[in-house]
Each structure stands twice: as structure tokens, then as C-alpha cells.
Write a protein that holds these residues in place. Sequence first.
Motif, mmCIF file in Angstrom:
data_model
loop_
_atom_site.group_PDB
_atom_site.id
_atom_site.type_symbol
_atom_site.label_atom_id
_atom_site.label_comp_id
_atom_site.label_asym_id
_atom_site.label_seq_id
_atom_site.Cartn_x
_atom_site.Cartn_y
_atom_site.Cartn_z
ATOM 1 N N TYR A 444 0.825 -1.210 0.000
ATOM 2 C CA TYR A 444 0.000 0.000 0.000
ATOM 3 C C TYR A 444 0.856 1.255 0.000
ATOM 4 C CZ TYR A 444 -3.688 3.269 1.376
ATOM 5 O OH TYR A 444 -4.579 4.316 1.413
ATOM 6 N N PRO A 504 3.014 5.874 -2.725
ATOM 7 C CA PRO A 504 2.072 4.868 -3.216
ATOM 8 C C PRO A 504 2.704 3.511 -3.480
ATOM 9 C CG PRO A 504 2.828 6.170 -5.060
ATOM 10 C CD PRO A 504 3.614 6.633 -3.852
ATOM 11 N N ARG A 508 -2.472 1.040 -3.087
ATOM 12 C CA ARG A 508 -2.990 2.411 -2.958
ATOM 13 C C ARG A 508 -3.493 2.928 -4.303
ATOM 14 N NH1 ARG A 508 0.101 6.815 0.843
ATOM 15 N NH2 ARG A 508 -1.773 7.967 1.450
#
Length: 741
Positions: A444, A504, A508
Motif C-alpha cells: 500500500y 504509493p 494504494r
Amino acid sequence: MILSALFPSKRIQVLLPLPLAGPFDYLVEGDLMSGAGDLLVRRGDFVSVPLGSRVLQGVVWDIAPPETDVPAAKLKPVYDRLDLPPLPESLLKFIDWVASYSLAPLGAVLKMAVSVPRMFDKAKIKTLYRLTAALPEKLTEGRRAVVDAALGDMPMTLKDWAELAAVGEGVVRGMVKAGQMVAVEVKGDAPYPAPDLSLPAPRLSPDQQEAGDHLRGLVKAHSFGPVLLEGITGSGKTEVYFEAVAEALEKPGGQVLVLVPEIALTAQWLDRFQTRFGAEPVVWHSELTPVQRRRAWWAVAERDEKFRARVIVGARSALFLPFQDLRLIVVDEEHSPTFKQEDGVMYHGRDMAVVRAMQGQCPVVLASATPSLETLLNAQAEKYDWLYMGERHGPAVLPDMTAIDLRQHKLASGIWLSDPLRDALAENLARGEQSLLYLNRRGYAPLTLCRSCGHRMECPHCSAWLVEHKKGARLTCHHCGYNCRTPDSCPECKAEGAMVACGPGVERVAEELQDLFPEGRIALLASDEIASPAELRAVIRAIEDHEVDFIVGTQIVTKGYHFPLLTLVGVVDADLGLGGGDPRAAERTWQQLEQVAGRAGRAEHPGRVLLQSYSPEHPVLQALLSGDSQAFLEQEAHAREQQNLPPFGKLAAIIVSGADFNGVAKSARRIAALAPKDAGLTVLGPVPAPMAYLRGKNRFRLLIKADKAVRLQKIMAGWLDKCPLERGVSLQVDIDPYSFF
């Protein structure tokens, strides 16, 4: 005992699969000697021998070793010869070559060839059944189905016959009773299904046919010859080297090895192989169960041509399988850095595949749309044959490529997809076409920190940040595997709700995509999201069946996939990987982006590629946008030549590690101080490694540079032999390093 009295025992050398520099001397006597006093063991045989208080299995390395100072009276006897096929001479030579080149202990290299936990188990005797030669003309419908389903004269179990012919087992048992089938006792597992060469081959383009005919000719000649098979993405390289595979299989018992960068990525490849040859190949990789590994190893080593495994597709470790009649090696995606083994015995699978082919006297095909600079220069120097295919197969054309300058299209906080990319994704979804977002970063977020005190979540065993994985609420170290729950409060200042994810990862990006398009169907392709090859195949089929609108993935998506409806590729961070001190960083980034761009527009629908970047003027991105990869590669080659870096010079790394920092530092400094003078070496370091603490050990690195003509391994072997290490400190040598962590 009588024979022992009549004939003197004989000295042989046995290599054990342990990190030992060489073989040990043992005595052969008793039942392992013939009535005439000759040895009944030969080089390559497996034997059991004592080592201290243990009994170990090893390989006979030399049956006529030179005399040593150790008297025969002090040598221990060989206990027994094991009932296993001996390792072929070509594999023994390969093991020796790899050890000499990599400066790894000879026994550690042997370990890679016998790393099958159950290979020494006694093989069971199974009863299989095959059709008799003389069958009556009139057969019942069920029995005729059994005859029609036969795979040559391969014997099978009654159950397998029934399943293959779609009849009840009673039909097969009736054929046995009627004498239409005969029982065959087979030691070991049932053989793998044999490839069927009678199936129709796909129609090839003129370019493909010319390349395929060239490869067939090399296989027919059955002599060593490396070939670069270069073709733009979508040009049909796989179908071309399948021609060489088919030629190799024409020889009864002939074997083929296909190396792939990551075995989990072969779902579509396996389907294509089965369509072409009617059966799946034998798969070899580290995730196989012990039983599966044993079955595959024995099938490769099988001496009887009828039961031998014919085609093996595997990771780099498949190079150490005991092939009996190797006719062809293919290295698919030869440019991939995952062919480099970074721990234990450090070697490059592509380079060692060329050596393995030389030892086995067979062709080796290096296939890629973005060949490594080393391979290209060998082709240009005519050391390798060079086959080039510059057109996509069928109606497909190369995609249009555009850069999105993030200095102009600024991203809001917590947003990773620019407005132009969002608009393109929306248009593609409205047209019913598929889109791919690429970011080579798992999880993530790459960093979790406290907004109150700035504390960063780091691995307790490595100099690395913990990567947040929202699925399961875990923080994970991708270097050692350590993981823990994502904390609710800061471990340092105890502030509640202060931990935030920074940057990121693919999770994500997928989350942002789902917020943008709630109706969109998303597939996440990353190595830690896919539990097994079977799960990957299910995801791939879902994409092919248009049950997915958006694919979000890491480098797993760059490896040869063909999705007809995929027309848009968005690269979330095209700058990732361009920094740092890795001399191959620019080349590697170009290869990854070229490969992922090649997923777009592979059928009748045209494709486009959008590259998000803060520096679109970078030579890598300019090469992609202009399509002038040749100019970029020439520039890369010139830069490396100026710095005397591979492939124009030689490079080696020495990694010193241990739990005690002072001991590691002292050992590293001693190695540098004892470096040979006037040997043509430049020694840089020692310095703490960029990953200074890894899996609980402190690490220092030295880098050695040398001209191409310098005999680097010989010099380093003599040098390191004279370098004592502190207690608890270990040393690894990496010839031609591909990573510098």
C-alpha cells in the motif's frame, strides 16, 4: 571379505553437497570391487560415505585421483553405491565450471544439483498398463475409445486410462482380462505425458518462418551455438522458438530446457505450449512440494527414453537438473534481472545457460524484445547468431507513447493519477476496453511514519523501512520477511492516530482507481497478492474473458502477457528506478517500461501508453517516446566503456557480513589491506553496504574493477585464501554484480 584380501582397496574422491572447497578421499573395497579387482563405481555415481559421526550421500568425483600425503590406512571406506542414475558428465563439468567462475565452494554448487529432499528415497514399484501390439479389429465402443486415447505406447494406471478415454474403469479392466492390455512394472512415478508432434502448428509470418527454420537447422546440427532472438513486443518470438522445441523433440528422448524469469508468470505460456504440443511441460521451481520435486528430478534423469521428461520449464535452478540428452536451451526474457541469484552461490542464469549449452553441445536461444547490453554486444561481435523480427504478428501495431509532465499536471496530496491519465482511463472504460496501471512497488505504501514525532517504522533485522500492506493491516520487510500489525499509536511517542502512510504502492493505486470508477472491475497483479500459479492462471483467464476492466500491477505484468482488449497502459511513476549508483539503472528502467508498454494494442485494437514523469527529458524516456532505442543503447554502451564497466571491463563485489559489527569491519579492512598490488585491480572500499544491516547481520562491501584481459577469478582466489576472517564473519563473492544493496 575374500575379495578384499585378494585385491587391494582403491582410493577415489567423493564430493559432498556441503559448502566444502573440494572432494574428500575414500577407499573402495569389498562388494564395490569386481572379481578382477576393478572398481564397480564410476564418476557421477551416488554413494553413501561416513563424515565424522554422520553418514552422508555424495557423488563420486574422481576414480583415479592423484596420490596425497594421507595414507590409505587413515581413509574411511565407501559404504554403498545408491540406486540412482549417475550425474551426467556434462553436468559434472558444469558444476566444476560454475564453482570456478563464481569462486563458490564446489560442494555448495553440487548442492544445487541434488537439492531434492526425497531423491534418495527408495523408488516404489508401480503396476501400469499398456496396449498390446495385436488388437482385434472389432472392439466395443468403450474399448475403441481407450485405443483412440492412447498416448503412443506410454503405460498408465487403470484410473488414468479410464479418465483419458472418458470410460469406466470396468472397461479398462475388461481389456486387461481379455489380453488387450498388458501389465508393466515401473519403478518410480507415472511418466509425464509426452508432447504430441502430430498436432498442427500455427501459421507463421515470413519473418517468423525464416527465424524458425534457422533455429531448426541449429538443433538438427546438435552442436553448441548461442542465438539472440530479438523481436519487438508482440512479434511472436514464442511461436518461433517453439519451432526449435519441436525439432529437438523429433529425436527420441531428446530434452529441452526453457528458462523463465519467474515461474509464477508462465500461466499463458503453459496454455500456449499445451495448445501447440498437446501436453504441459514438466515445471521446476522452488514452490514445488518435495514429492513433486522428486518426481520431476527422476523424470529428467530417466535413462529409458519412453519414460523421460522431454520439456522442462523452470527457474534458473533448472540448469542443475541431470539432463540425459539435452538438445536445446531457451532463455525467455533473457534481459530479466531475476535470472541473477543474489544469495548462496551467486550466478547469472542467462550466462550459465550459455555455459550449460556449451557443456552439452546444444544450441541456446536468448529471447527478448529488449536484450541486455551484454547480449547485444555479443551479437554485434558475431559471437552469437542474431535473429531480428521488427513487426508485430497479425494486424497489431505498436502503441502510441506520450509523456505526462507532472510539473505541469500537478498532483494533489494523496493523489497519484494525473487528470490526463484519469481522462484516458474513463474513455477506455466507456469503450469497453481494458487498461493497465503499472507501478513497480508492492503493498500500500513504502513508508509509514508518525506525523507527531517523525518516527519511521523500520525492520528490526534490516536497514529497511517496513512496507504497509492494507490487506491484513500488516507492515512487512520485503528483504527478510519480518512482519507485524500496523500500530494504532506511535511506538516512539505513543501518539494515537498519528501513523500515516507515505507514497504509493499498487494497493494504494488500486484504491484510488476504485474510488474513481466504483463500477470498474479491478485485478491486482503483484507477487505477494498471488498465492499460487493456479491462482494466477485464474486471474489471467478472468482478464482474457473480459471479467476485468483495470489491471494494477508490478513488474509481474511486464512478462509476455497477451490481452487482446488491453489498449491503454499508464505508468504511474516512470522515474522510479532511475536514481542510485547502479550502472545498469537506466538500461533496466528502459527495459521494464518498454516491456510494459508492449502490453498495449497487441490485437486489432490500437494501443496507447501514458508515462507520468517529473523529468520526461531523461534519455530513457526520450528513447521510449521517440522509438529510437538504438541511440539510447549506443549512449549506454559508450558510458560504460568510458568507465570500464561490464561488458567492457570486469567487476566483482566482496560482501563481508556477521553479527558483530567490529569483527565485520576489521575483516573487511584486512581484505582491502591484503589486496594484491600491480595485479591490474582497482579496489574500492570497504564501506558499509547500502543495506548495512540485513537479516540480523552487519554488512561491508568492497568493489573490484579490472580490465577485460585480467584473470580476475584466479587473482581473487589467491588473494582471498590469504585473508583470515574474524570469528563469526562470513564472506561472499559476487562476480559481475547486478545489485549493490
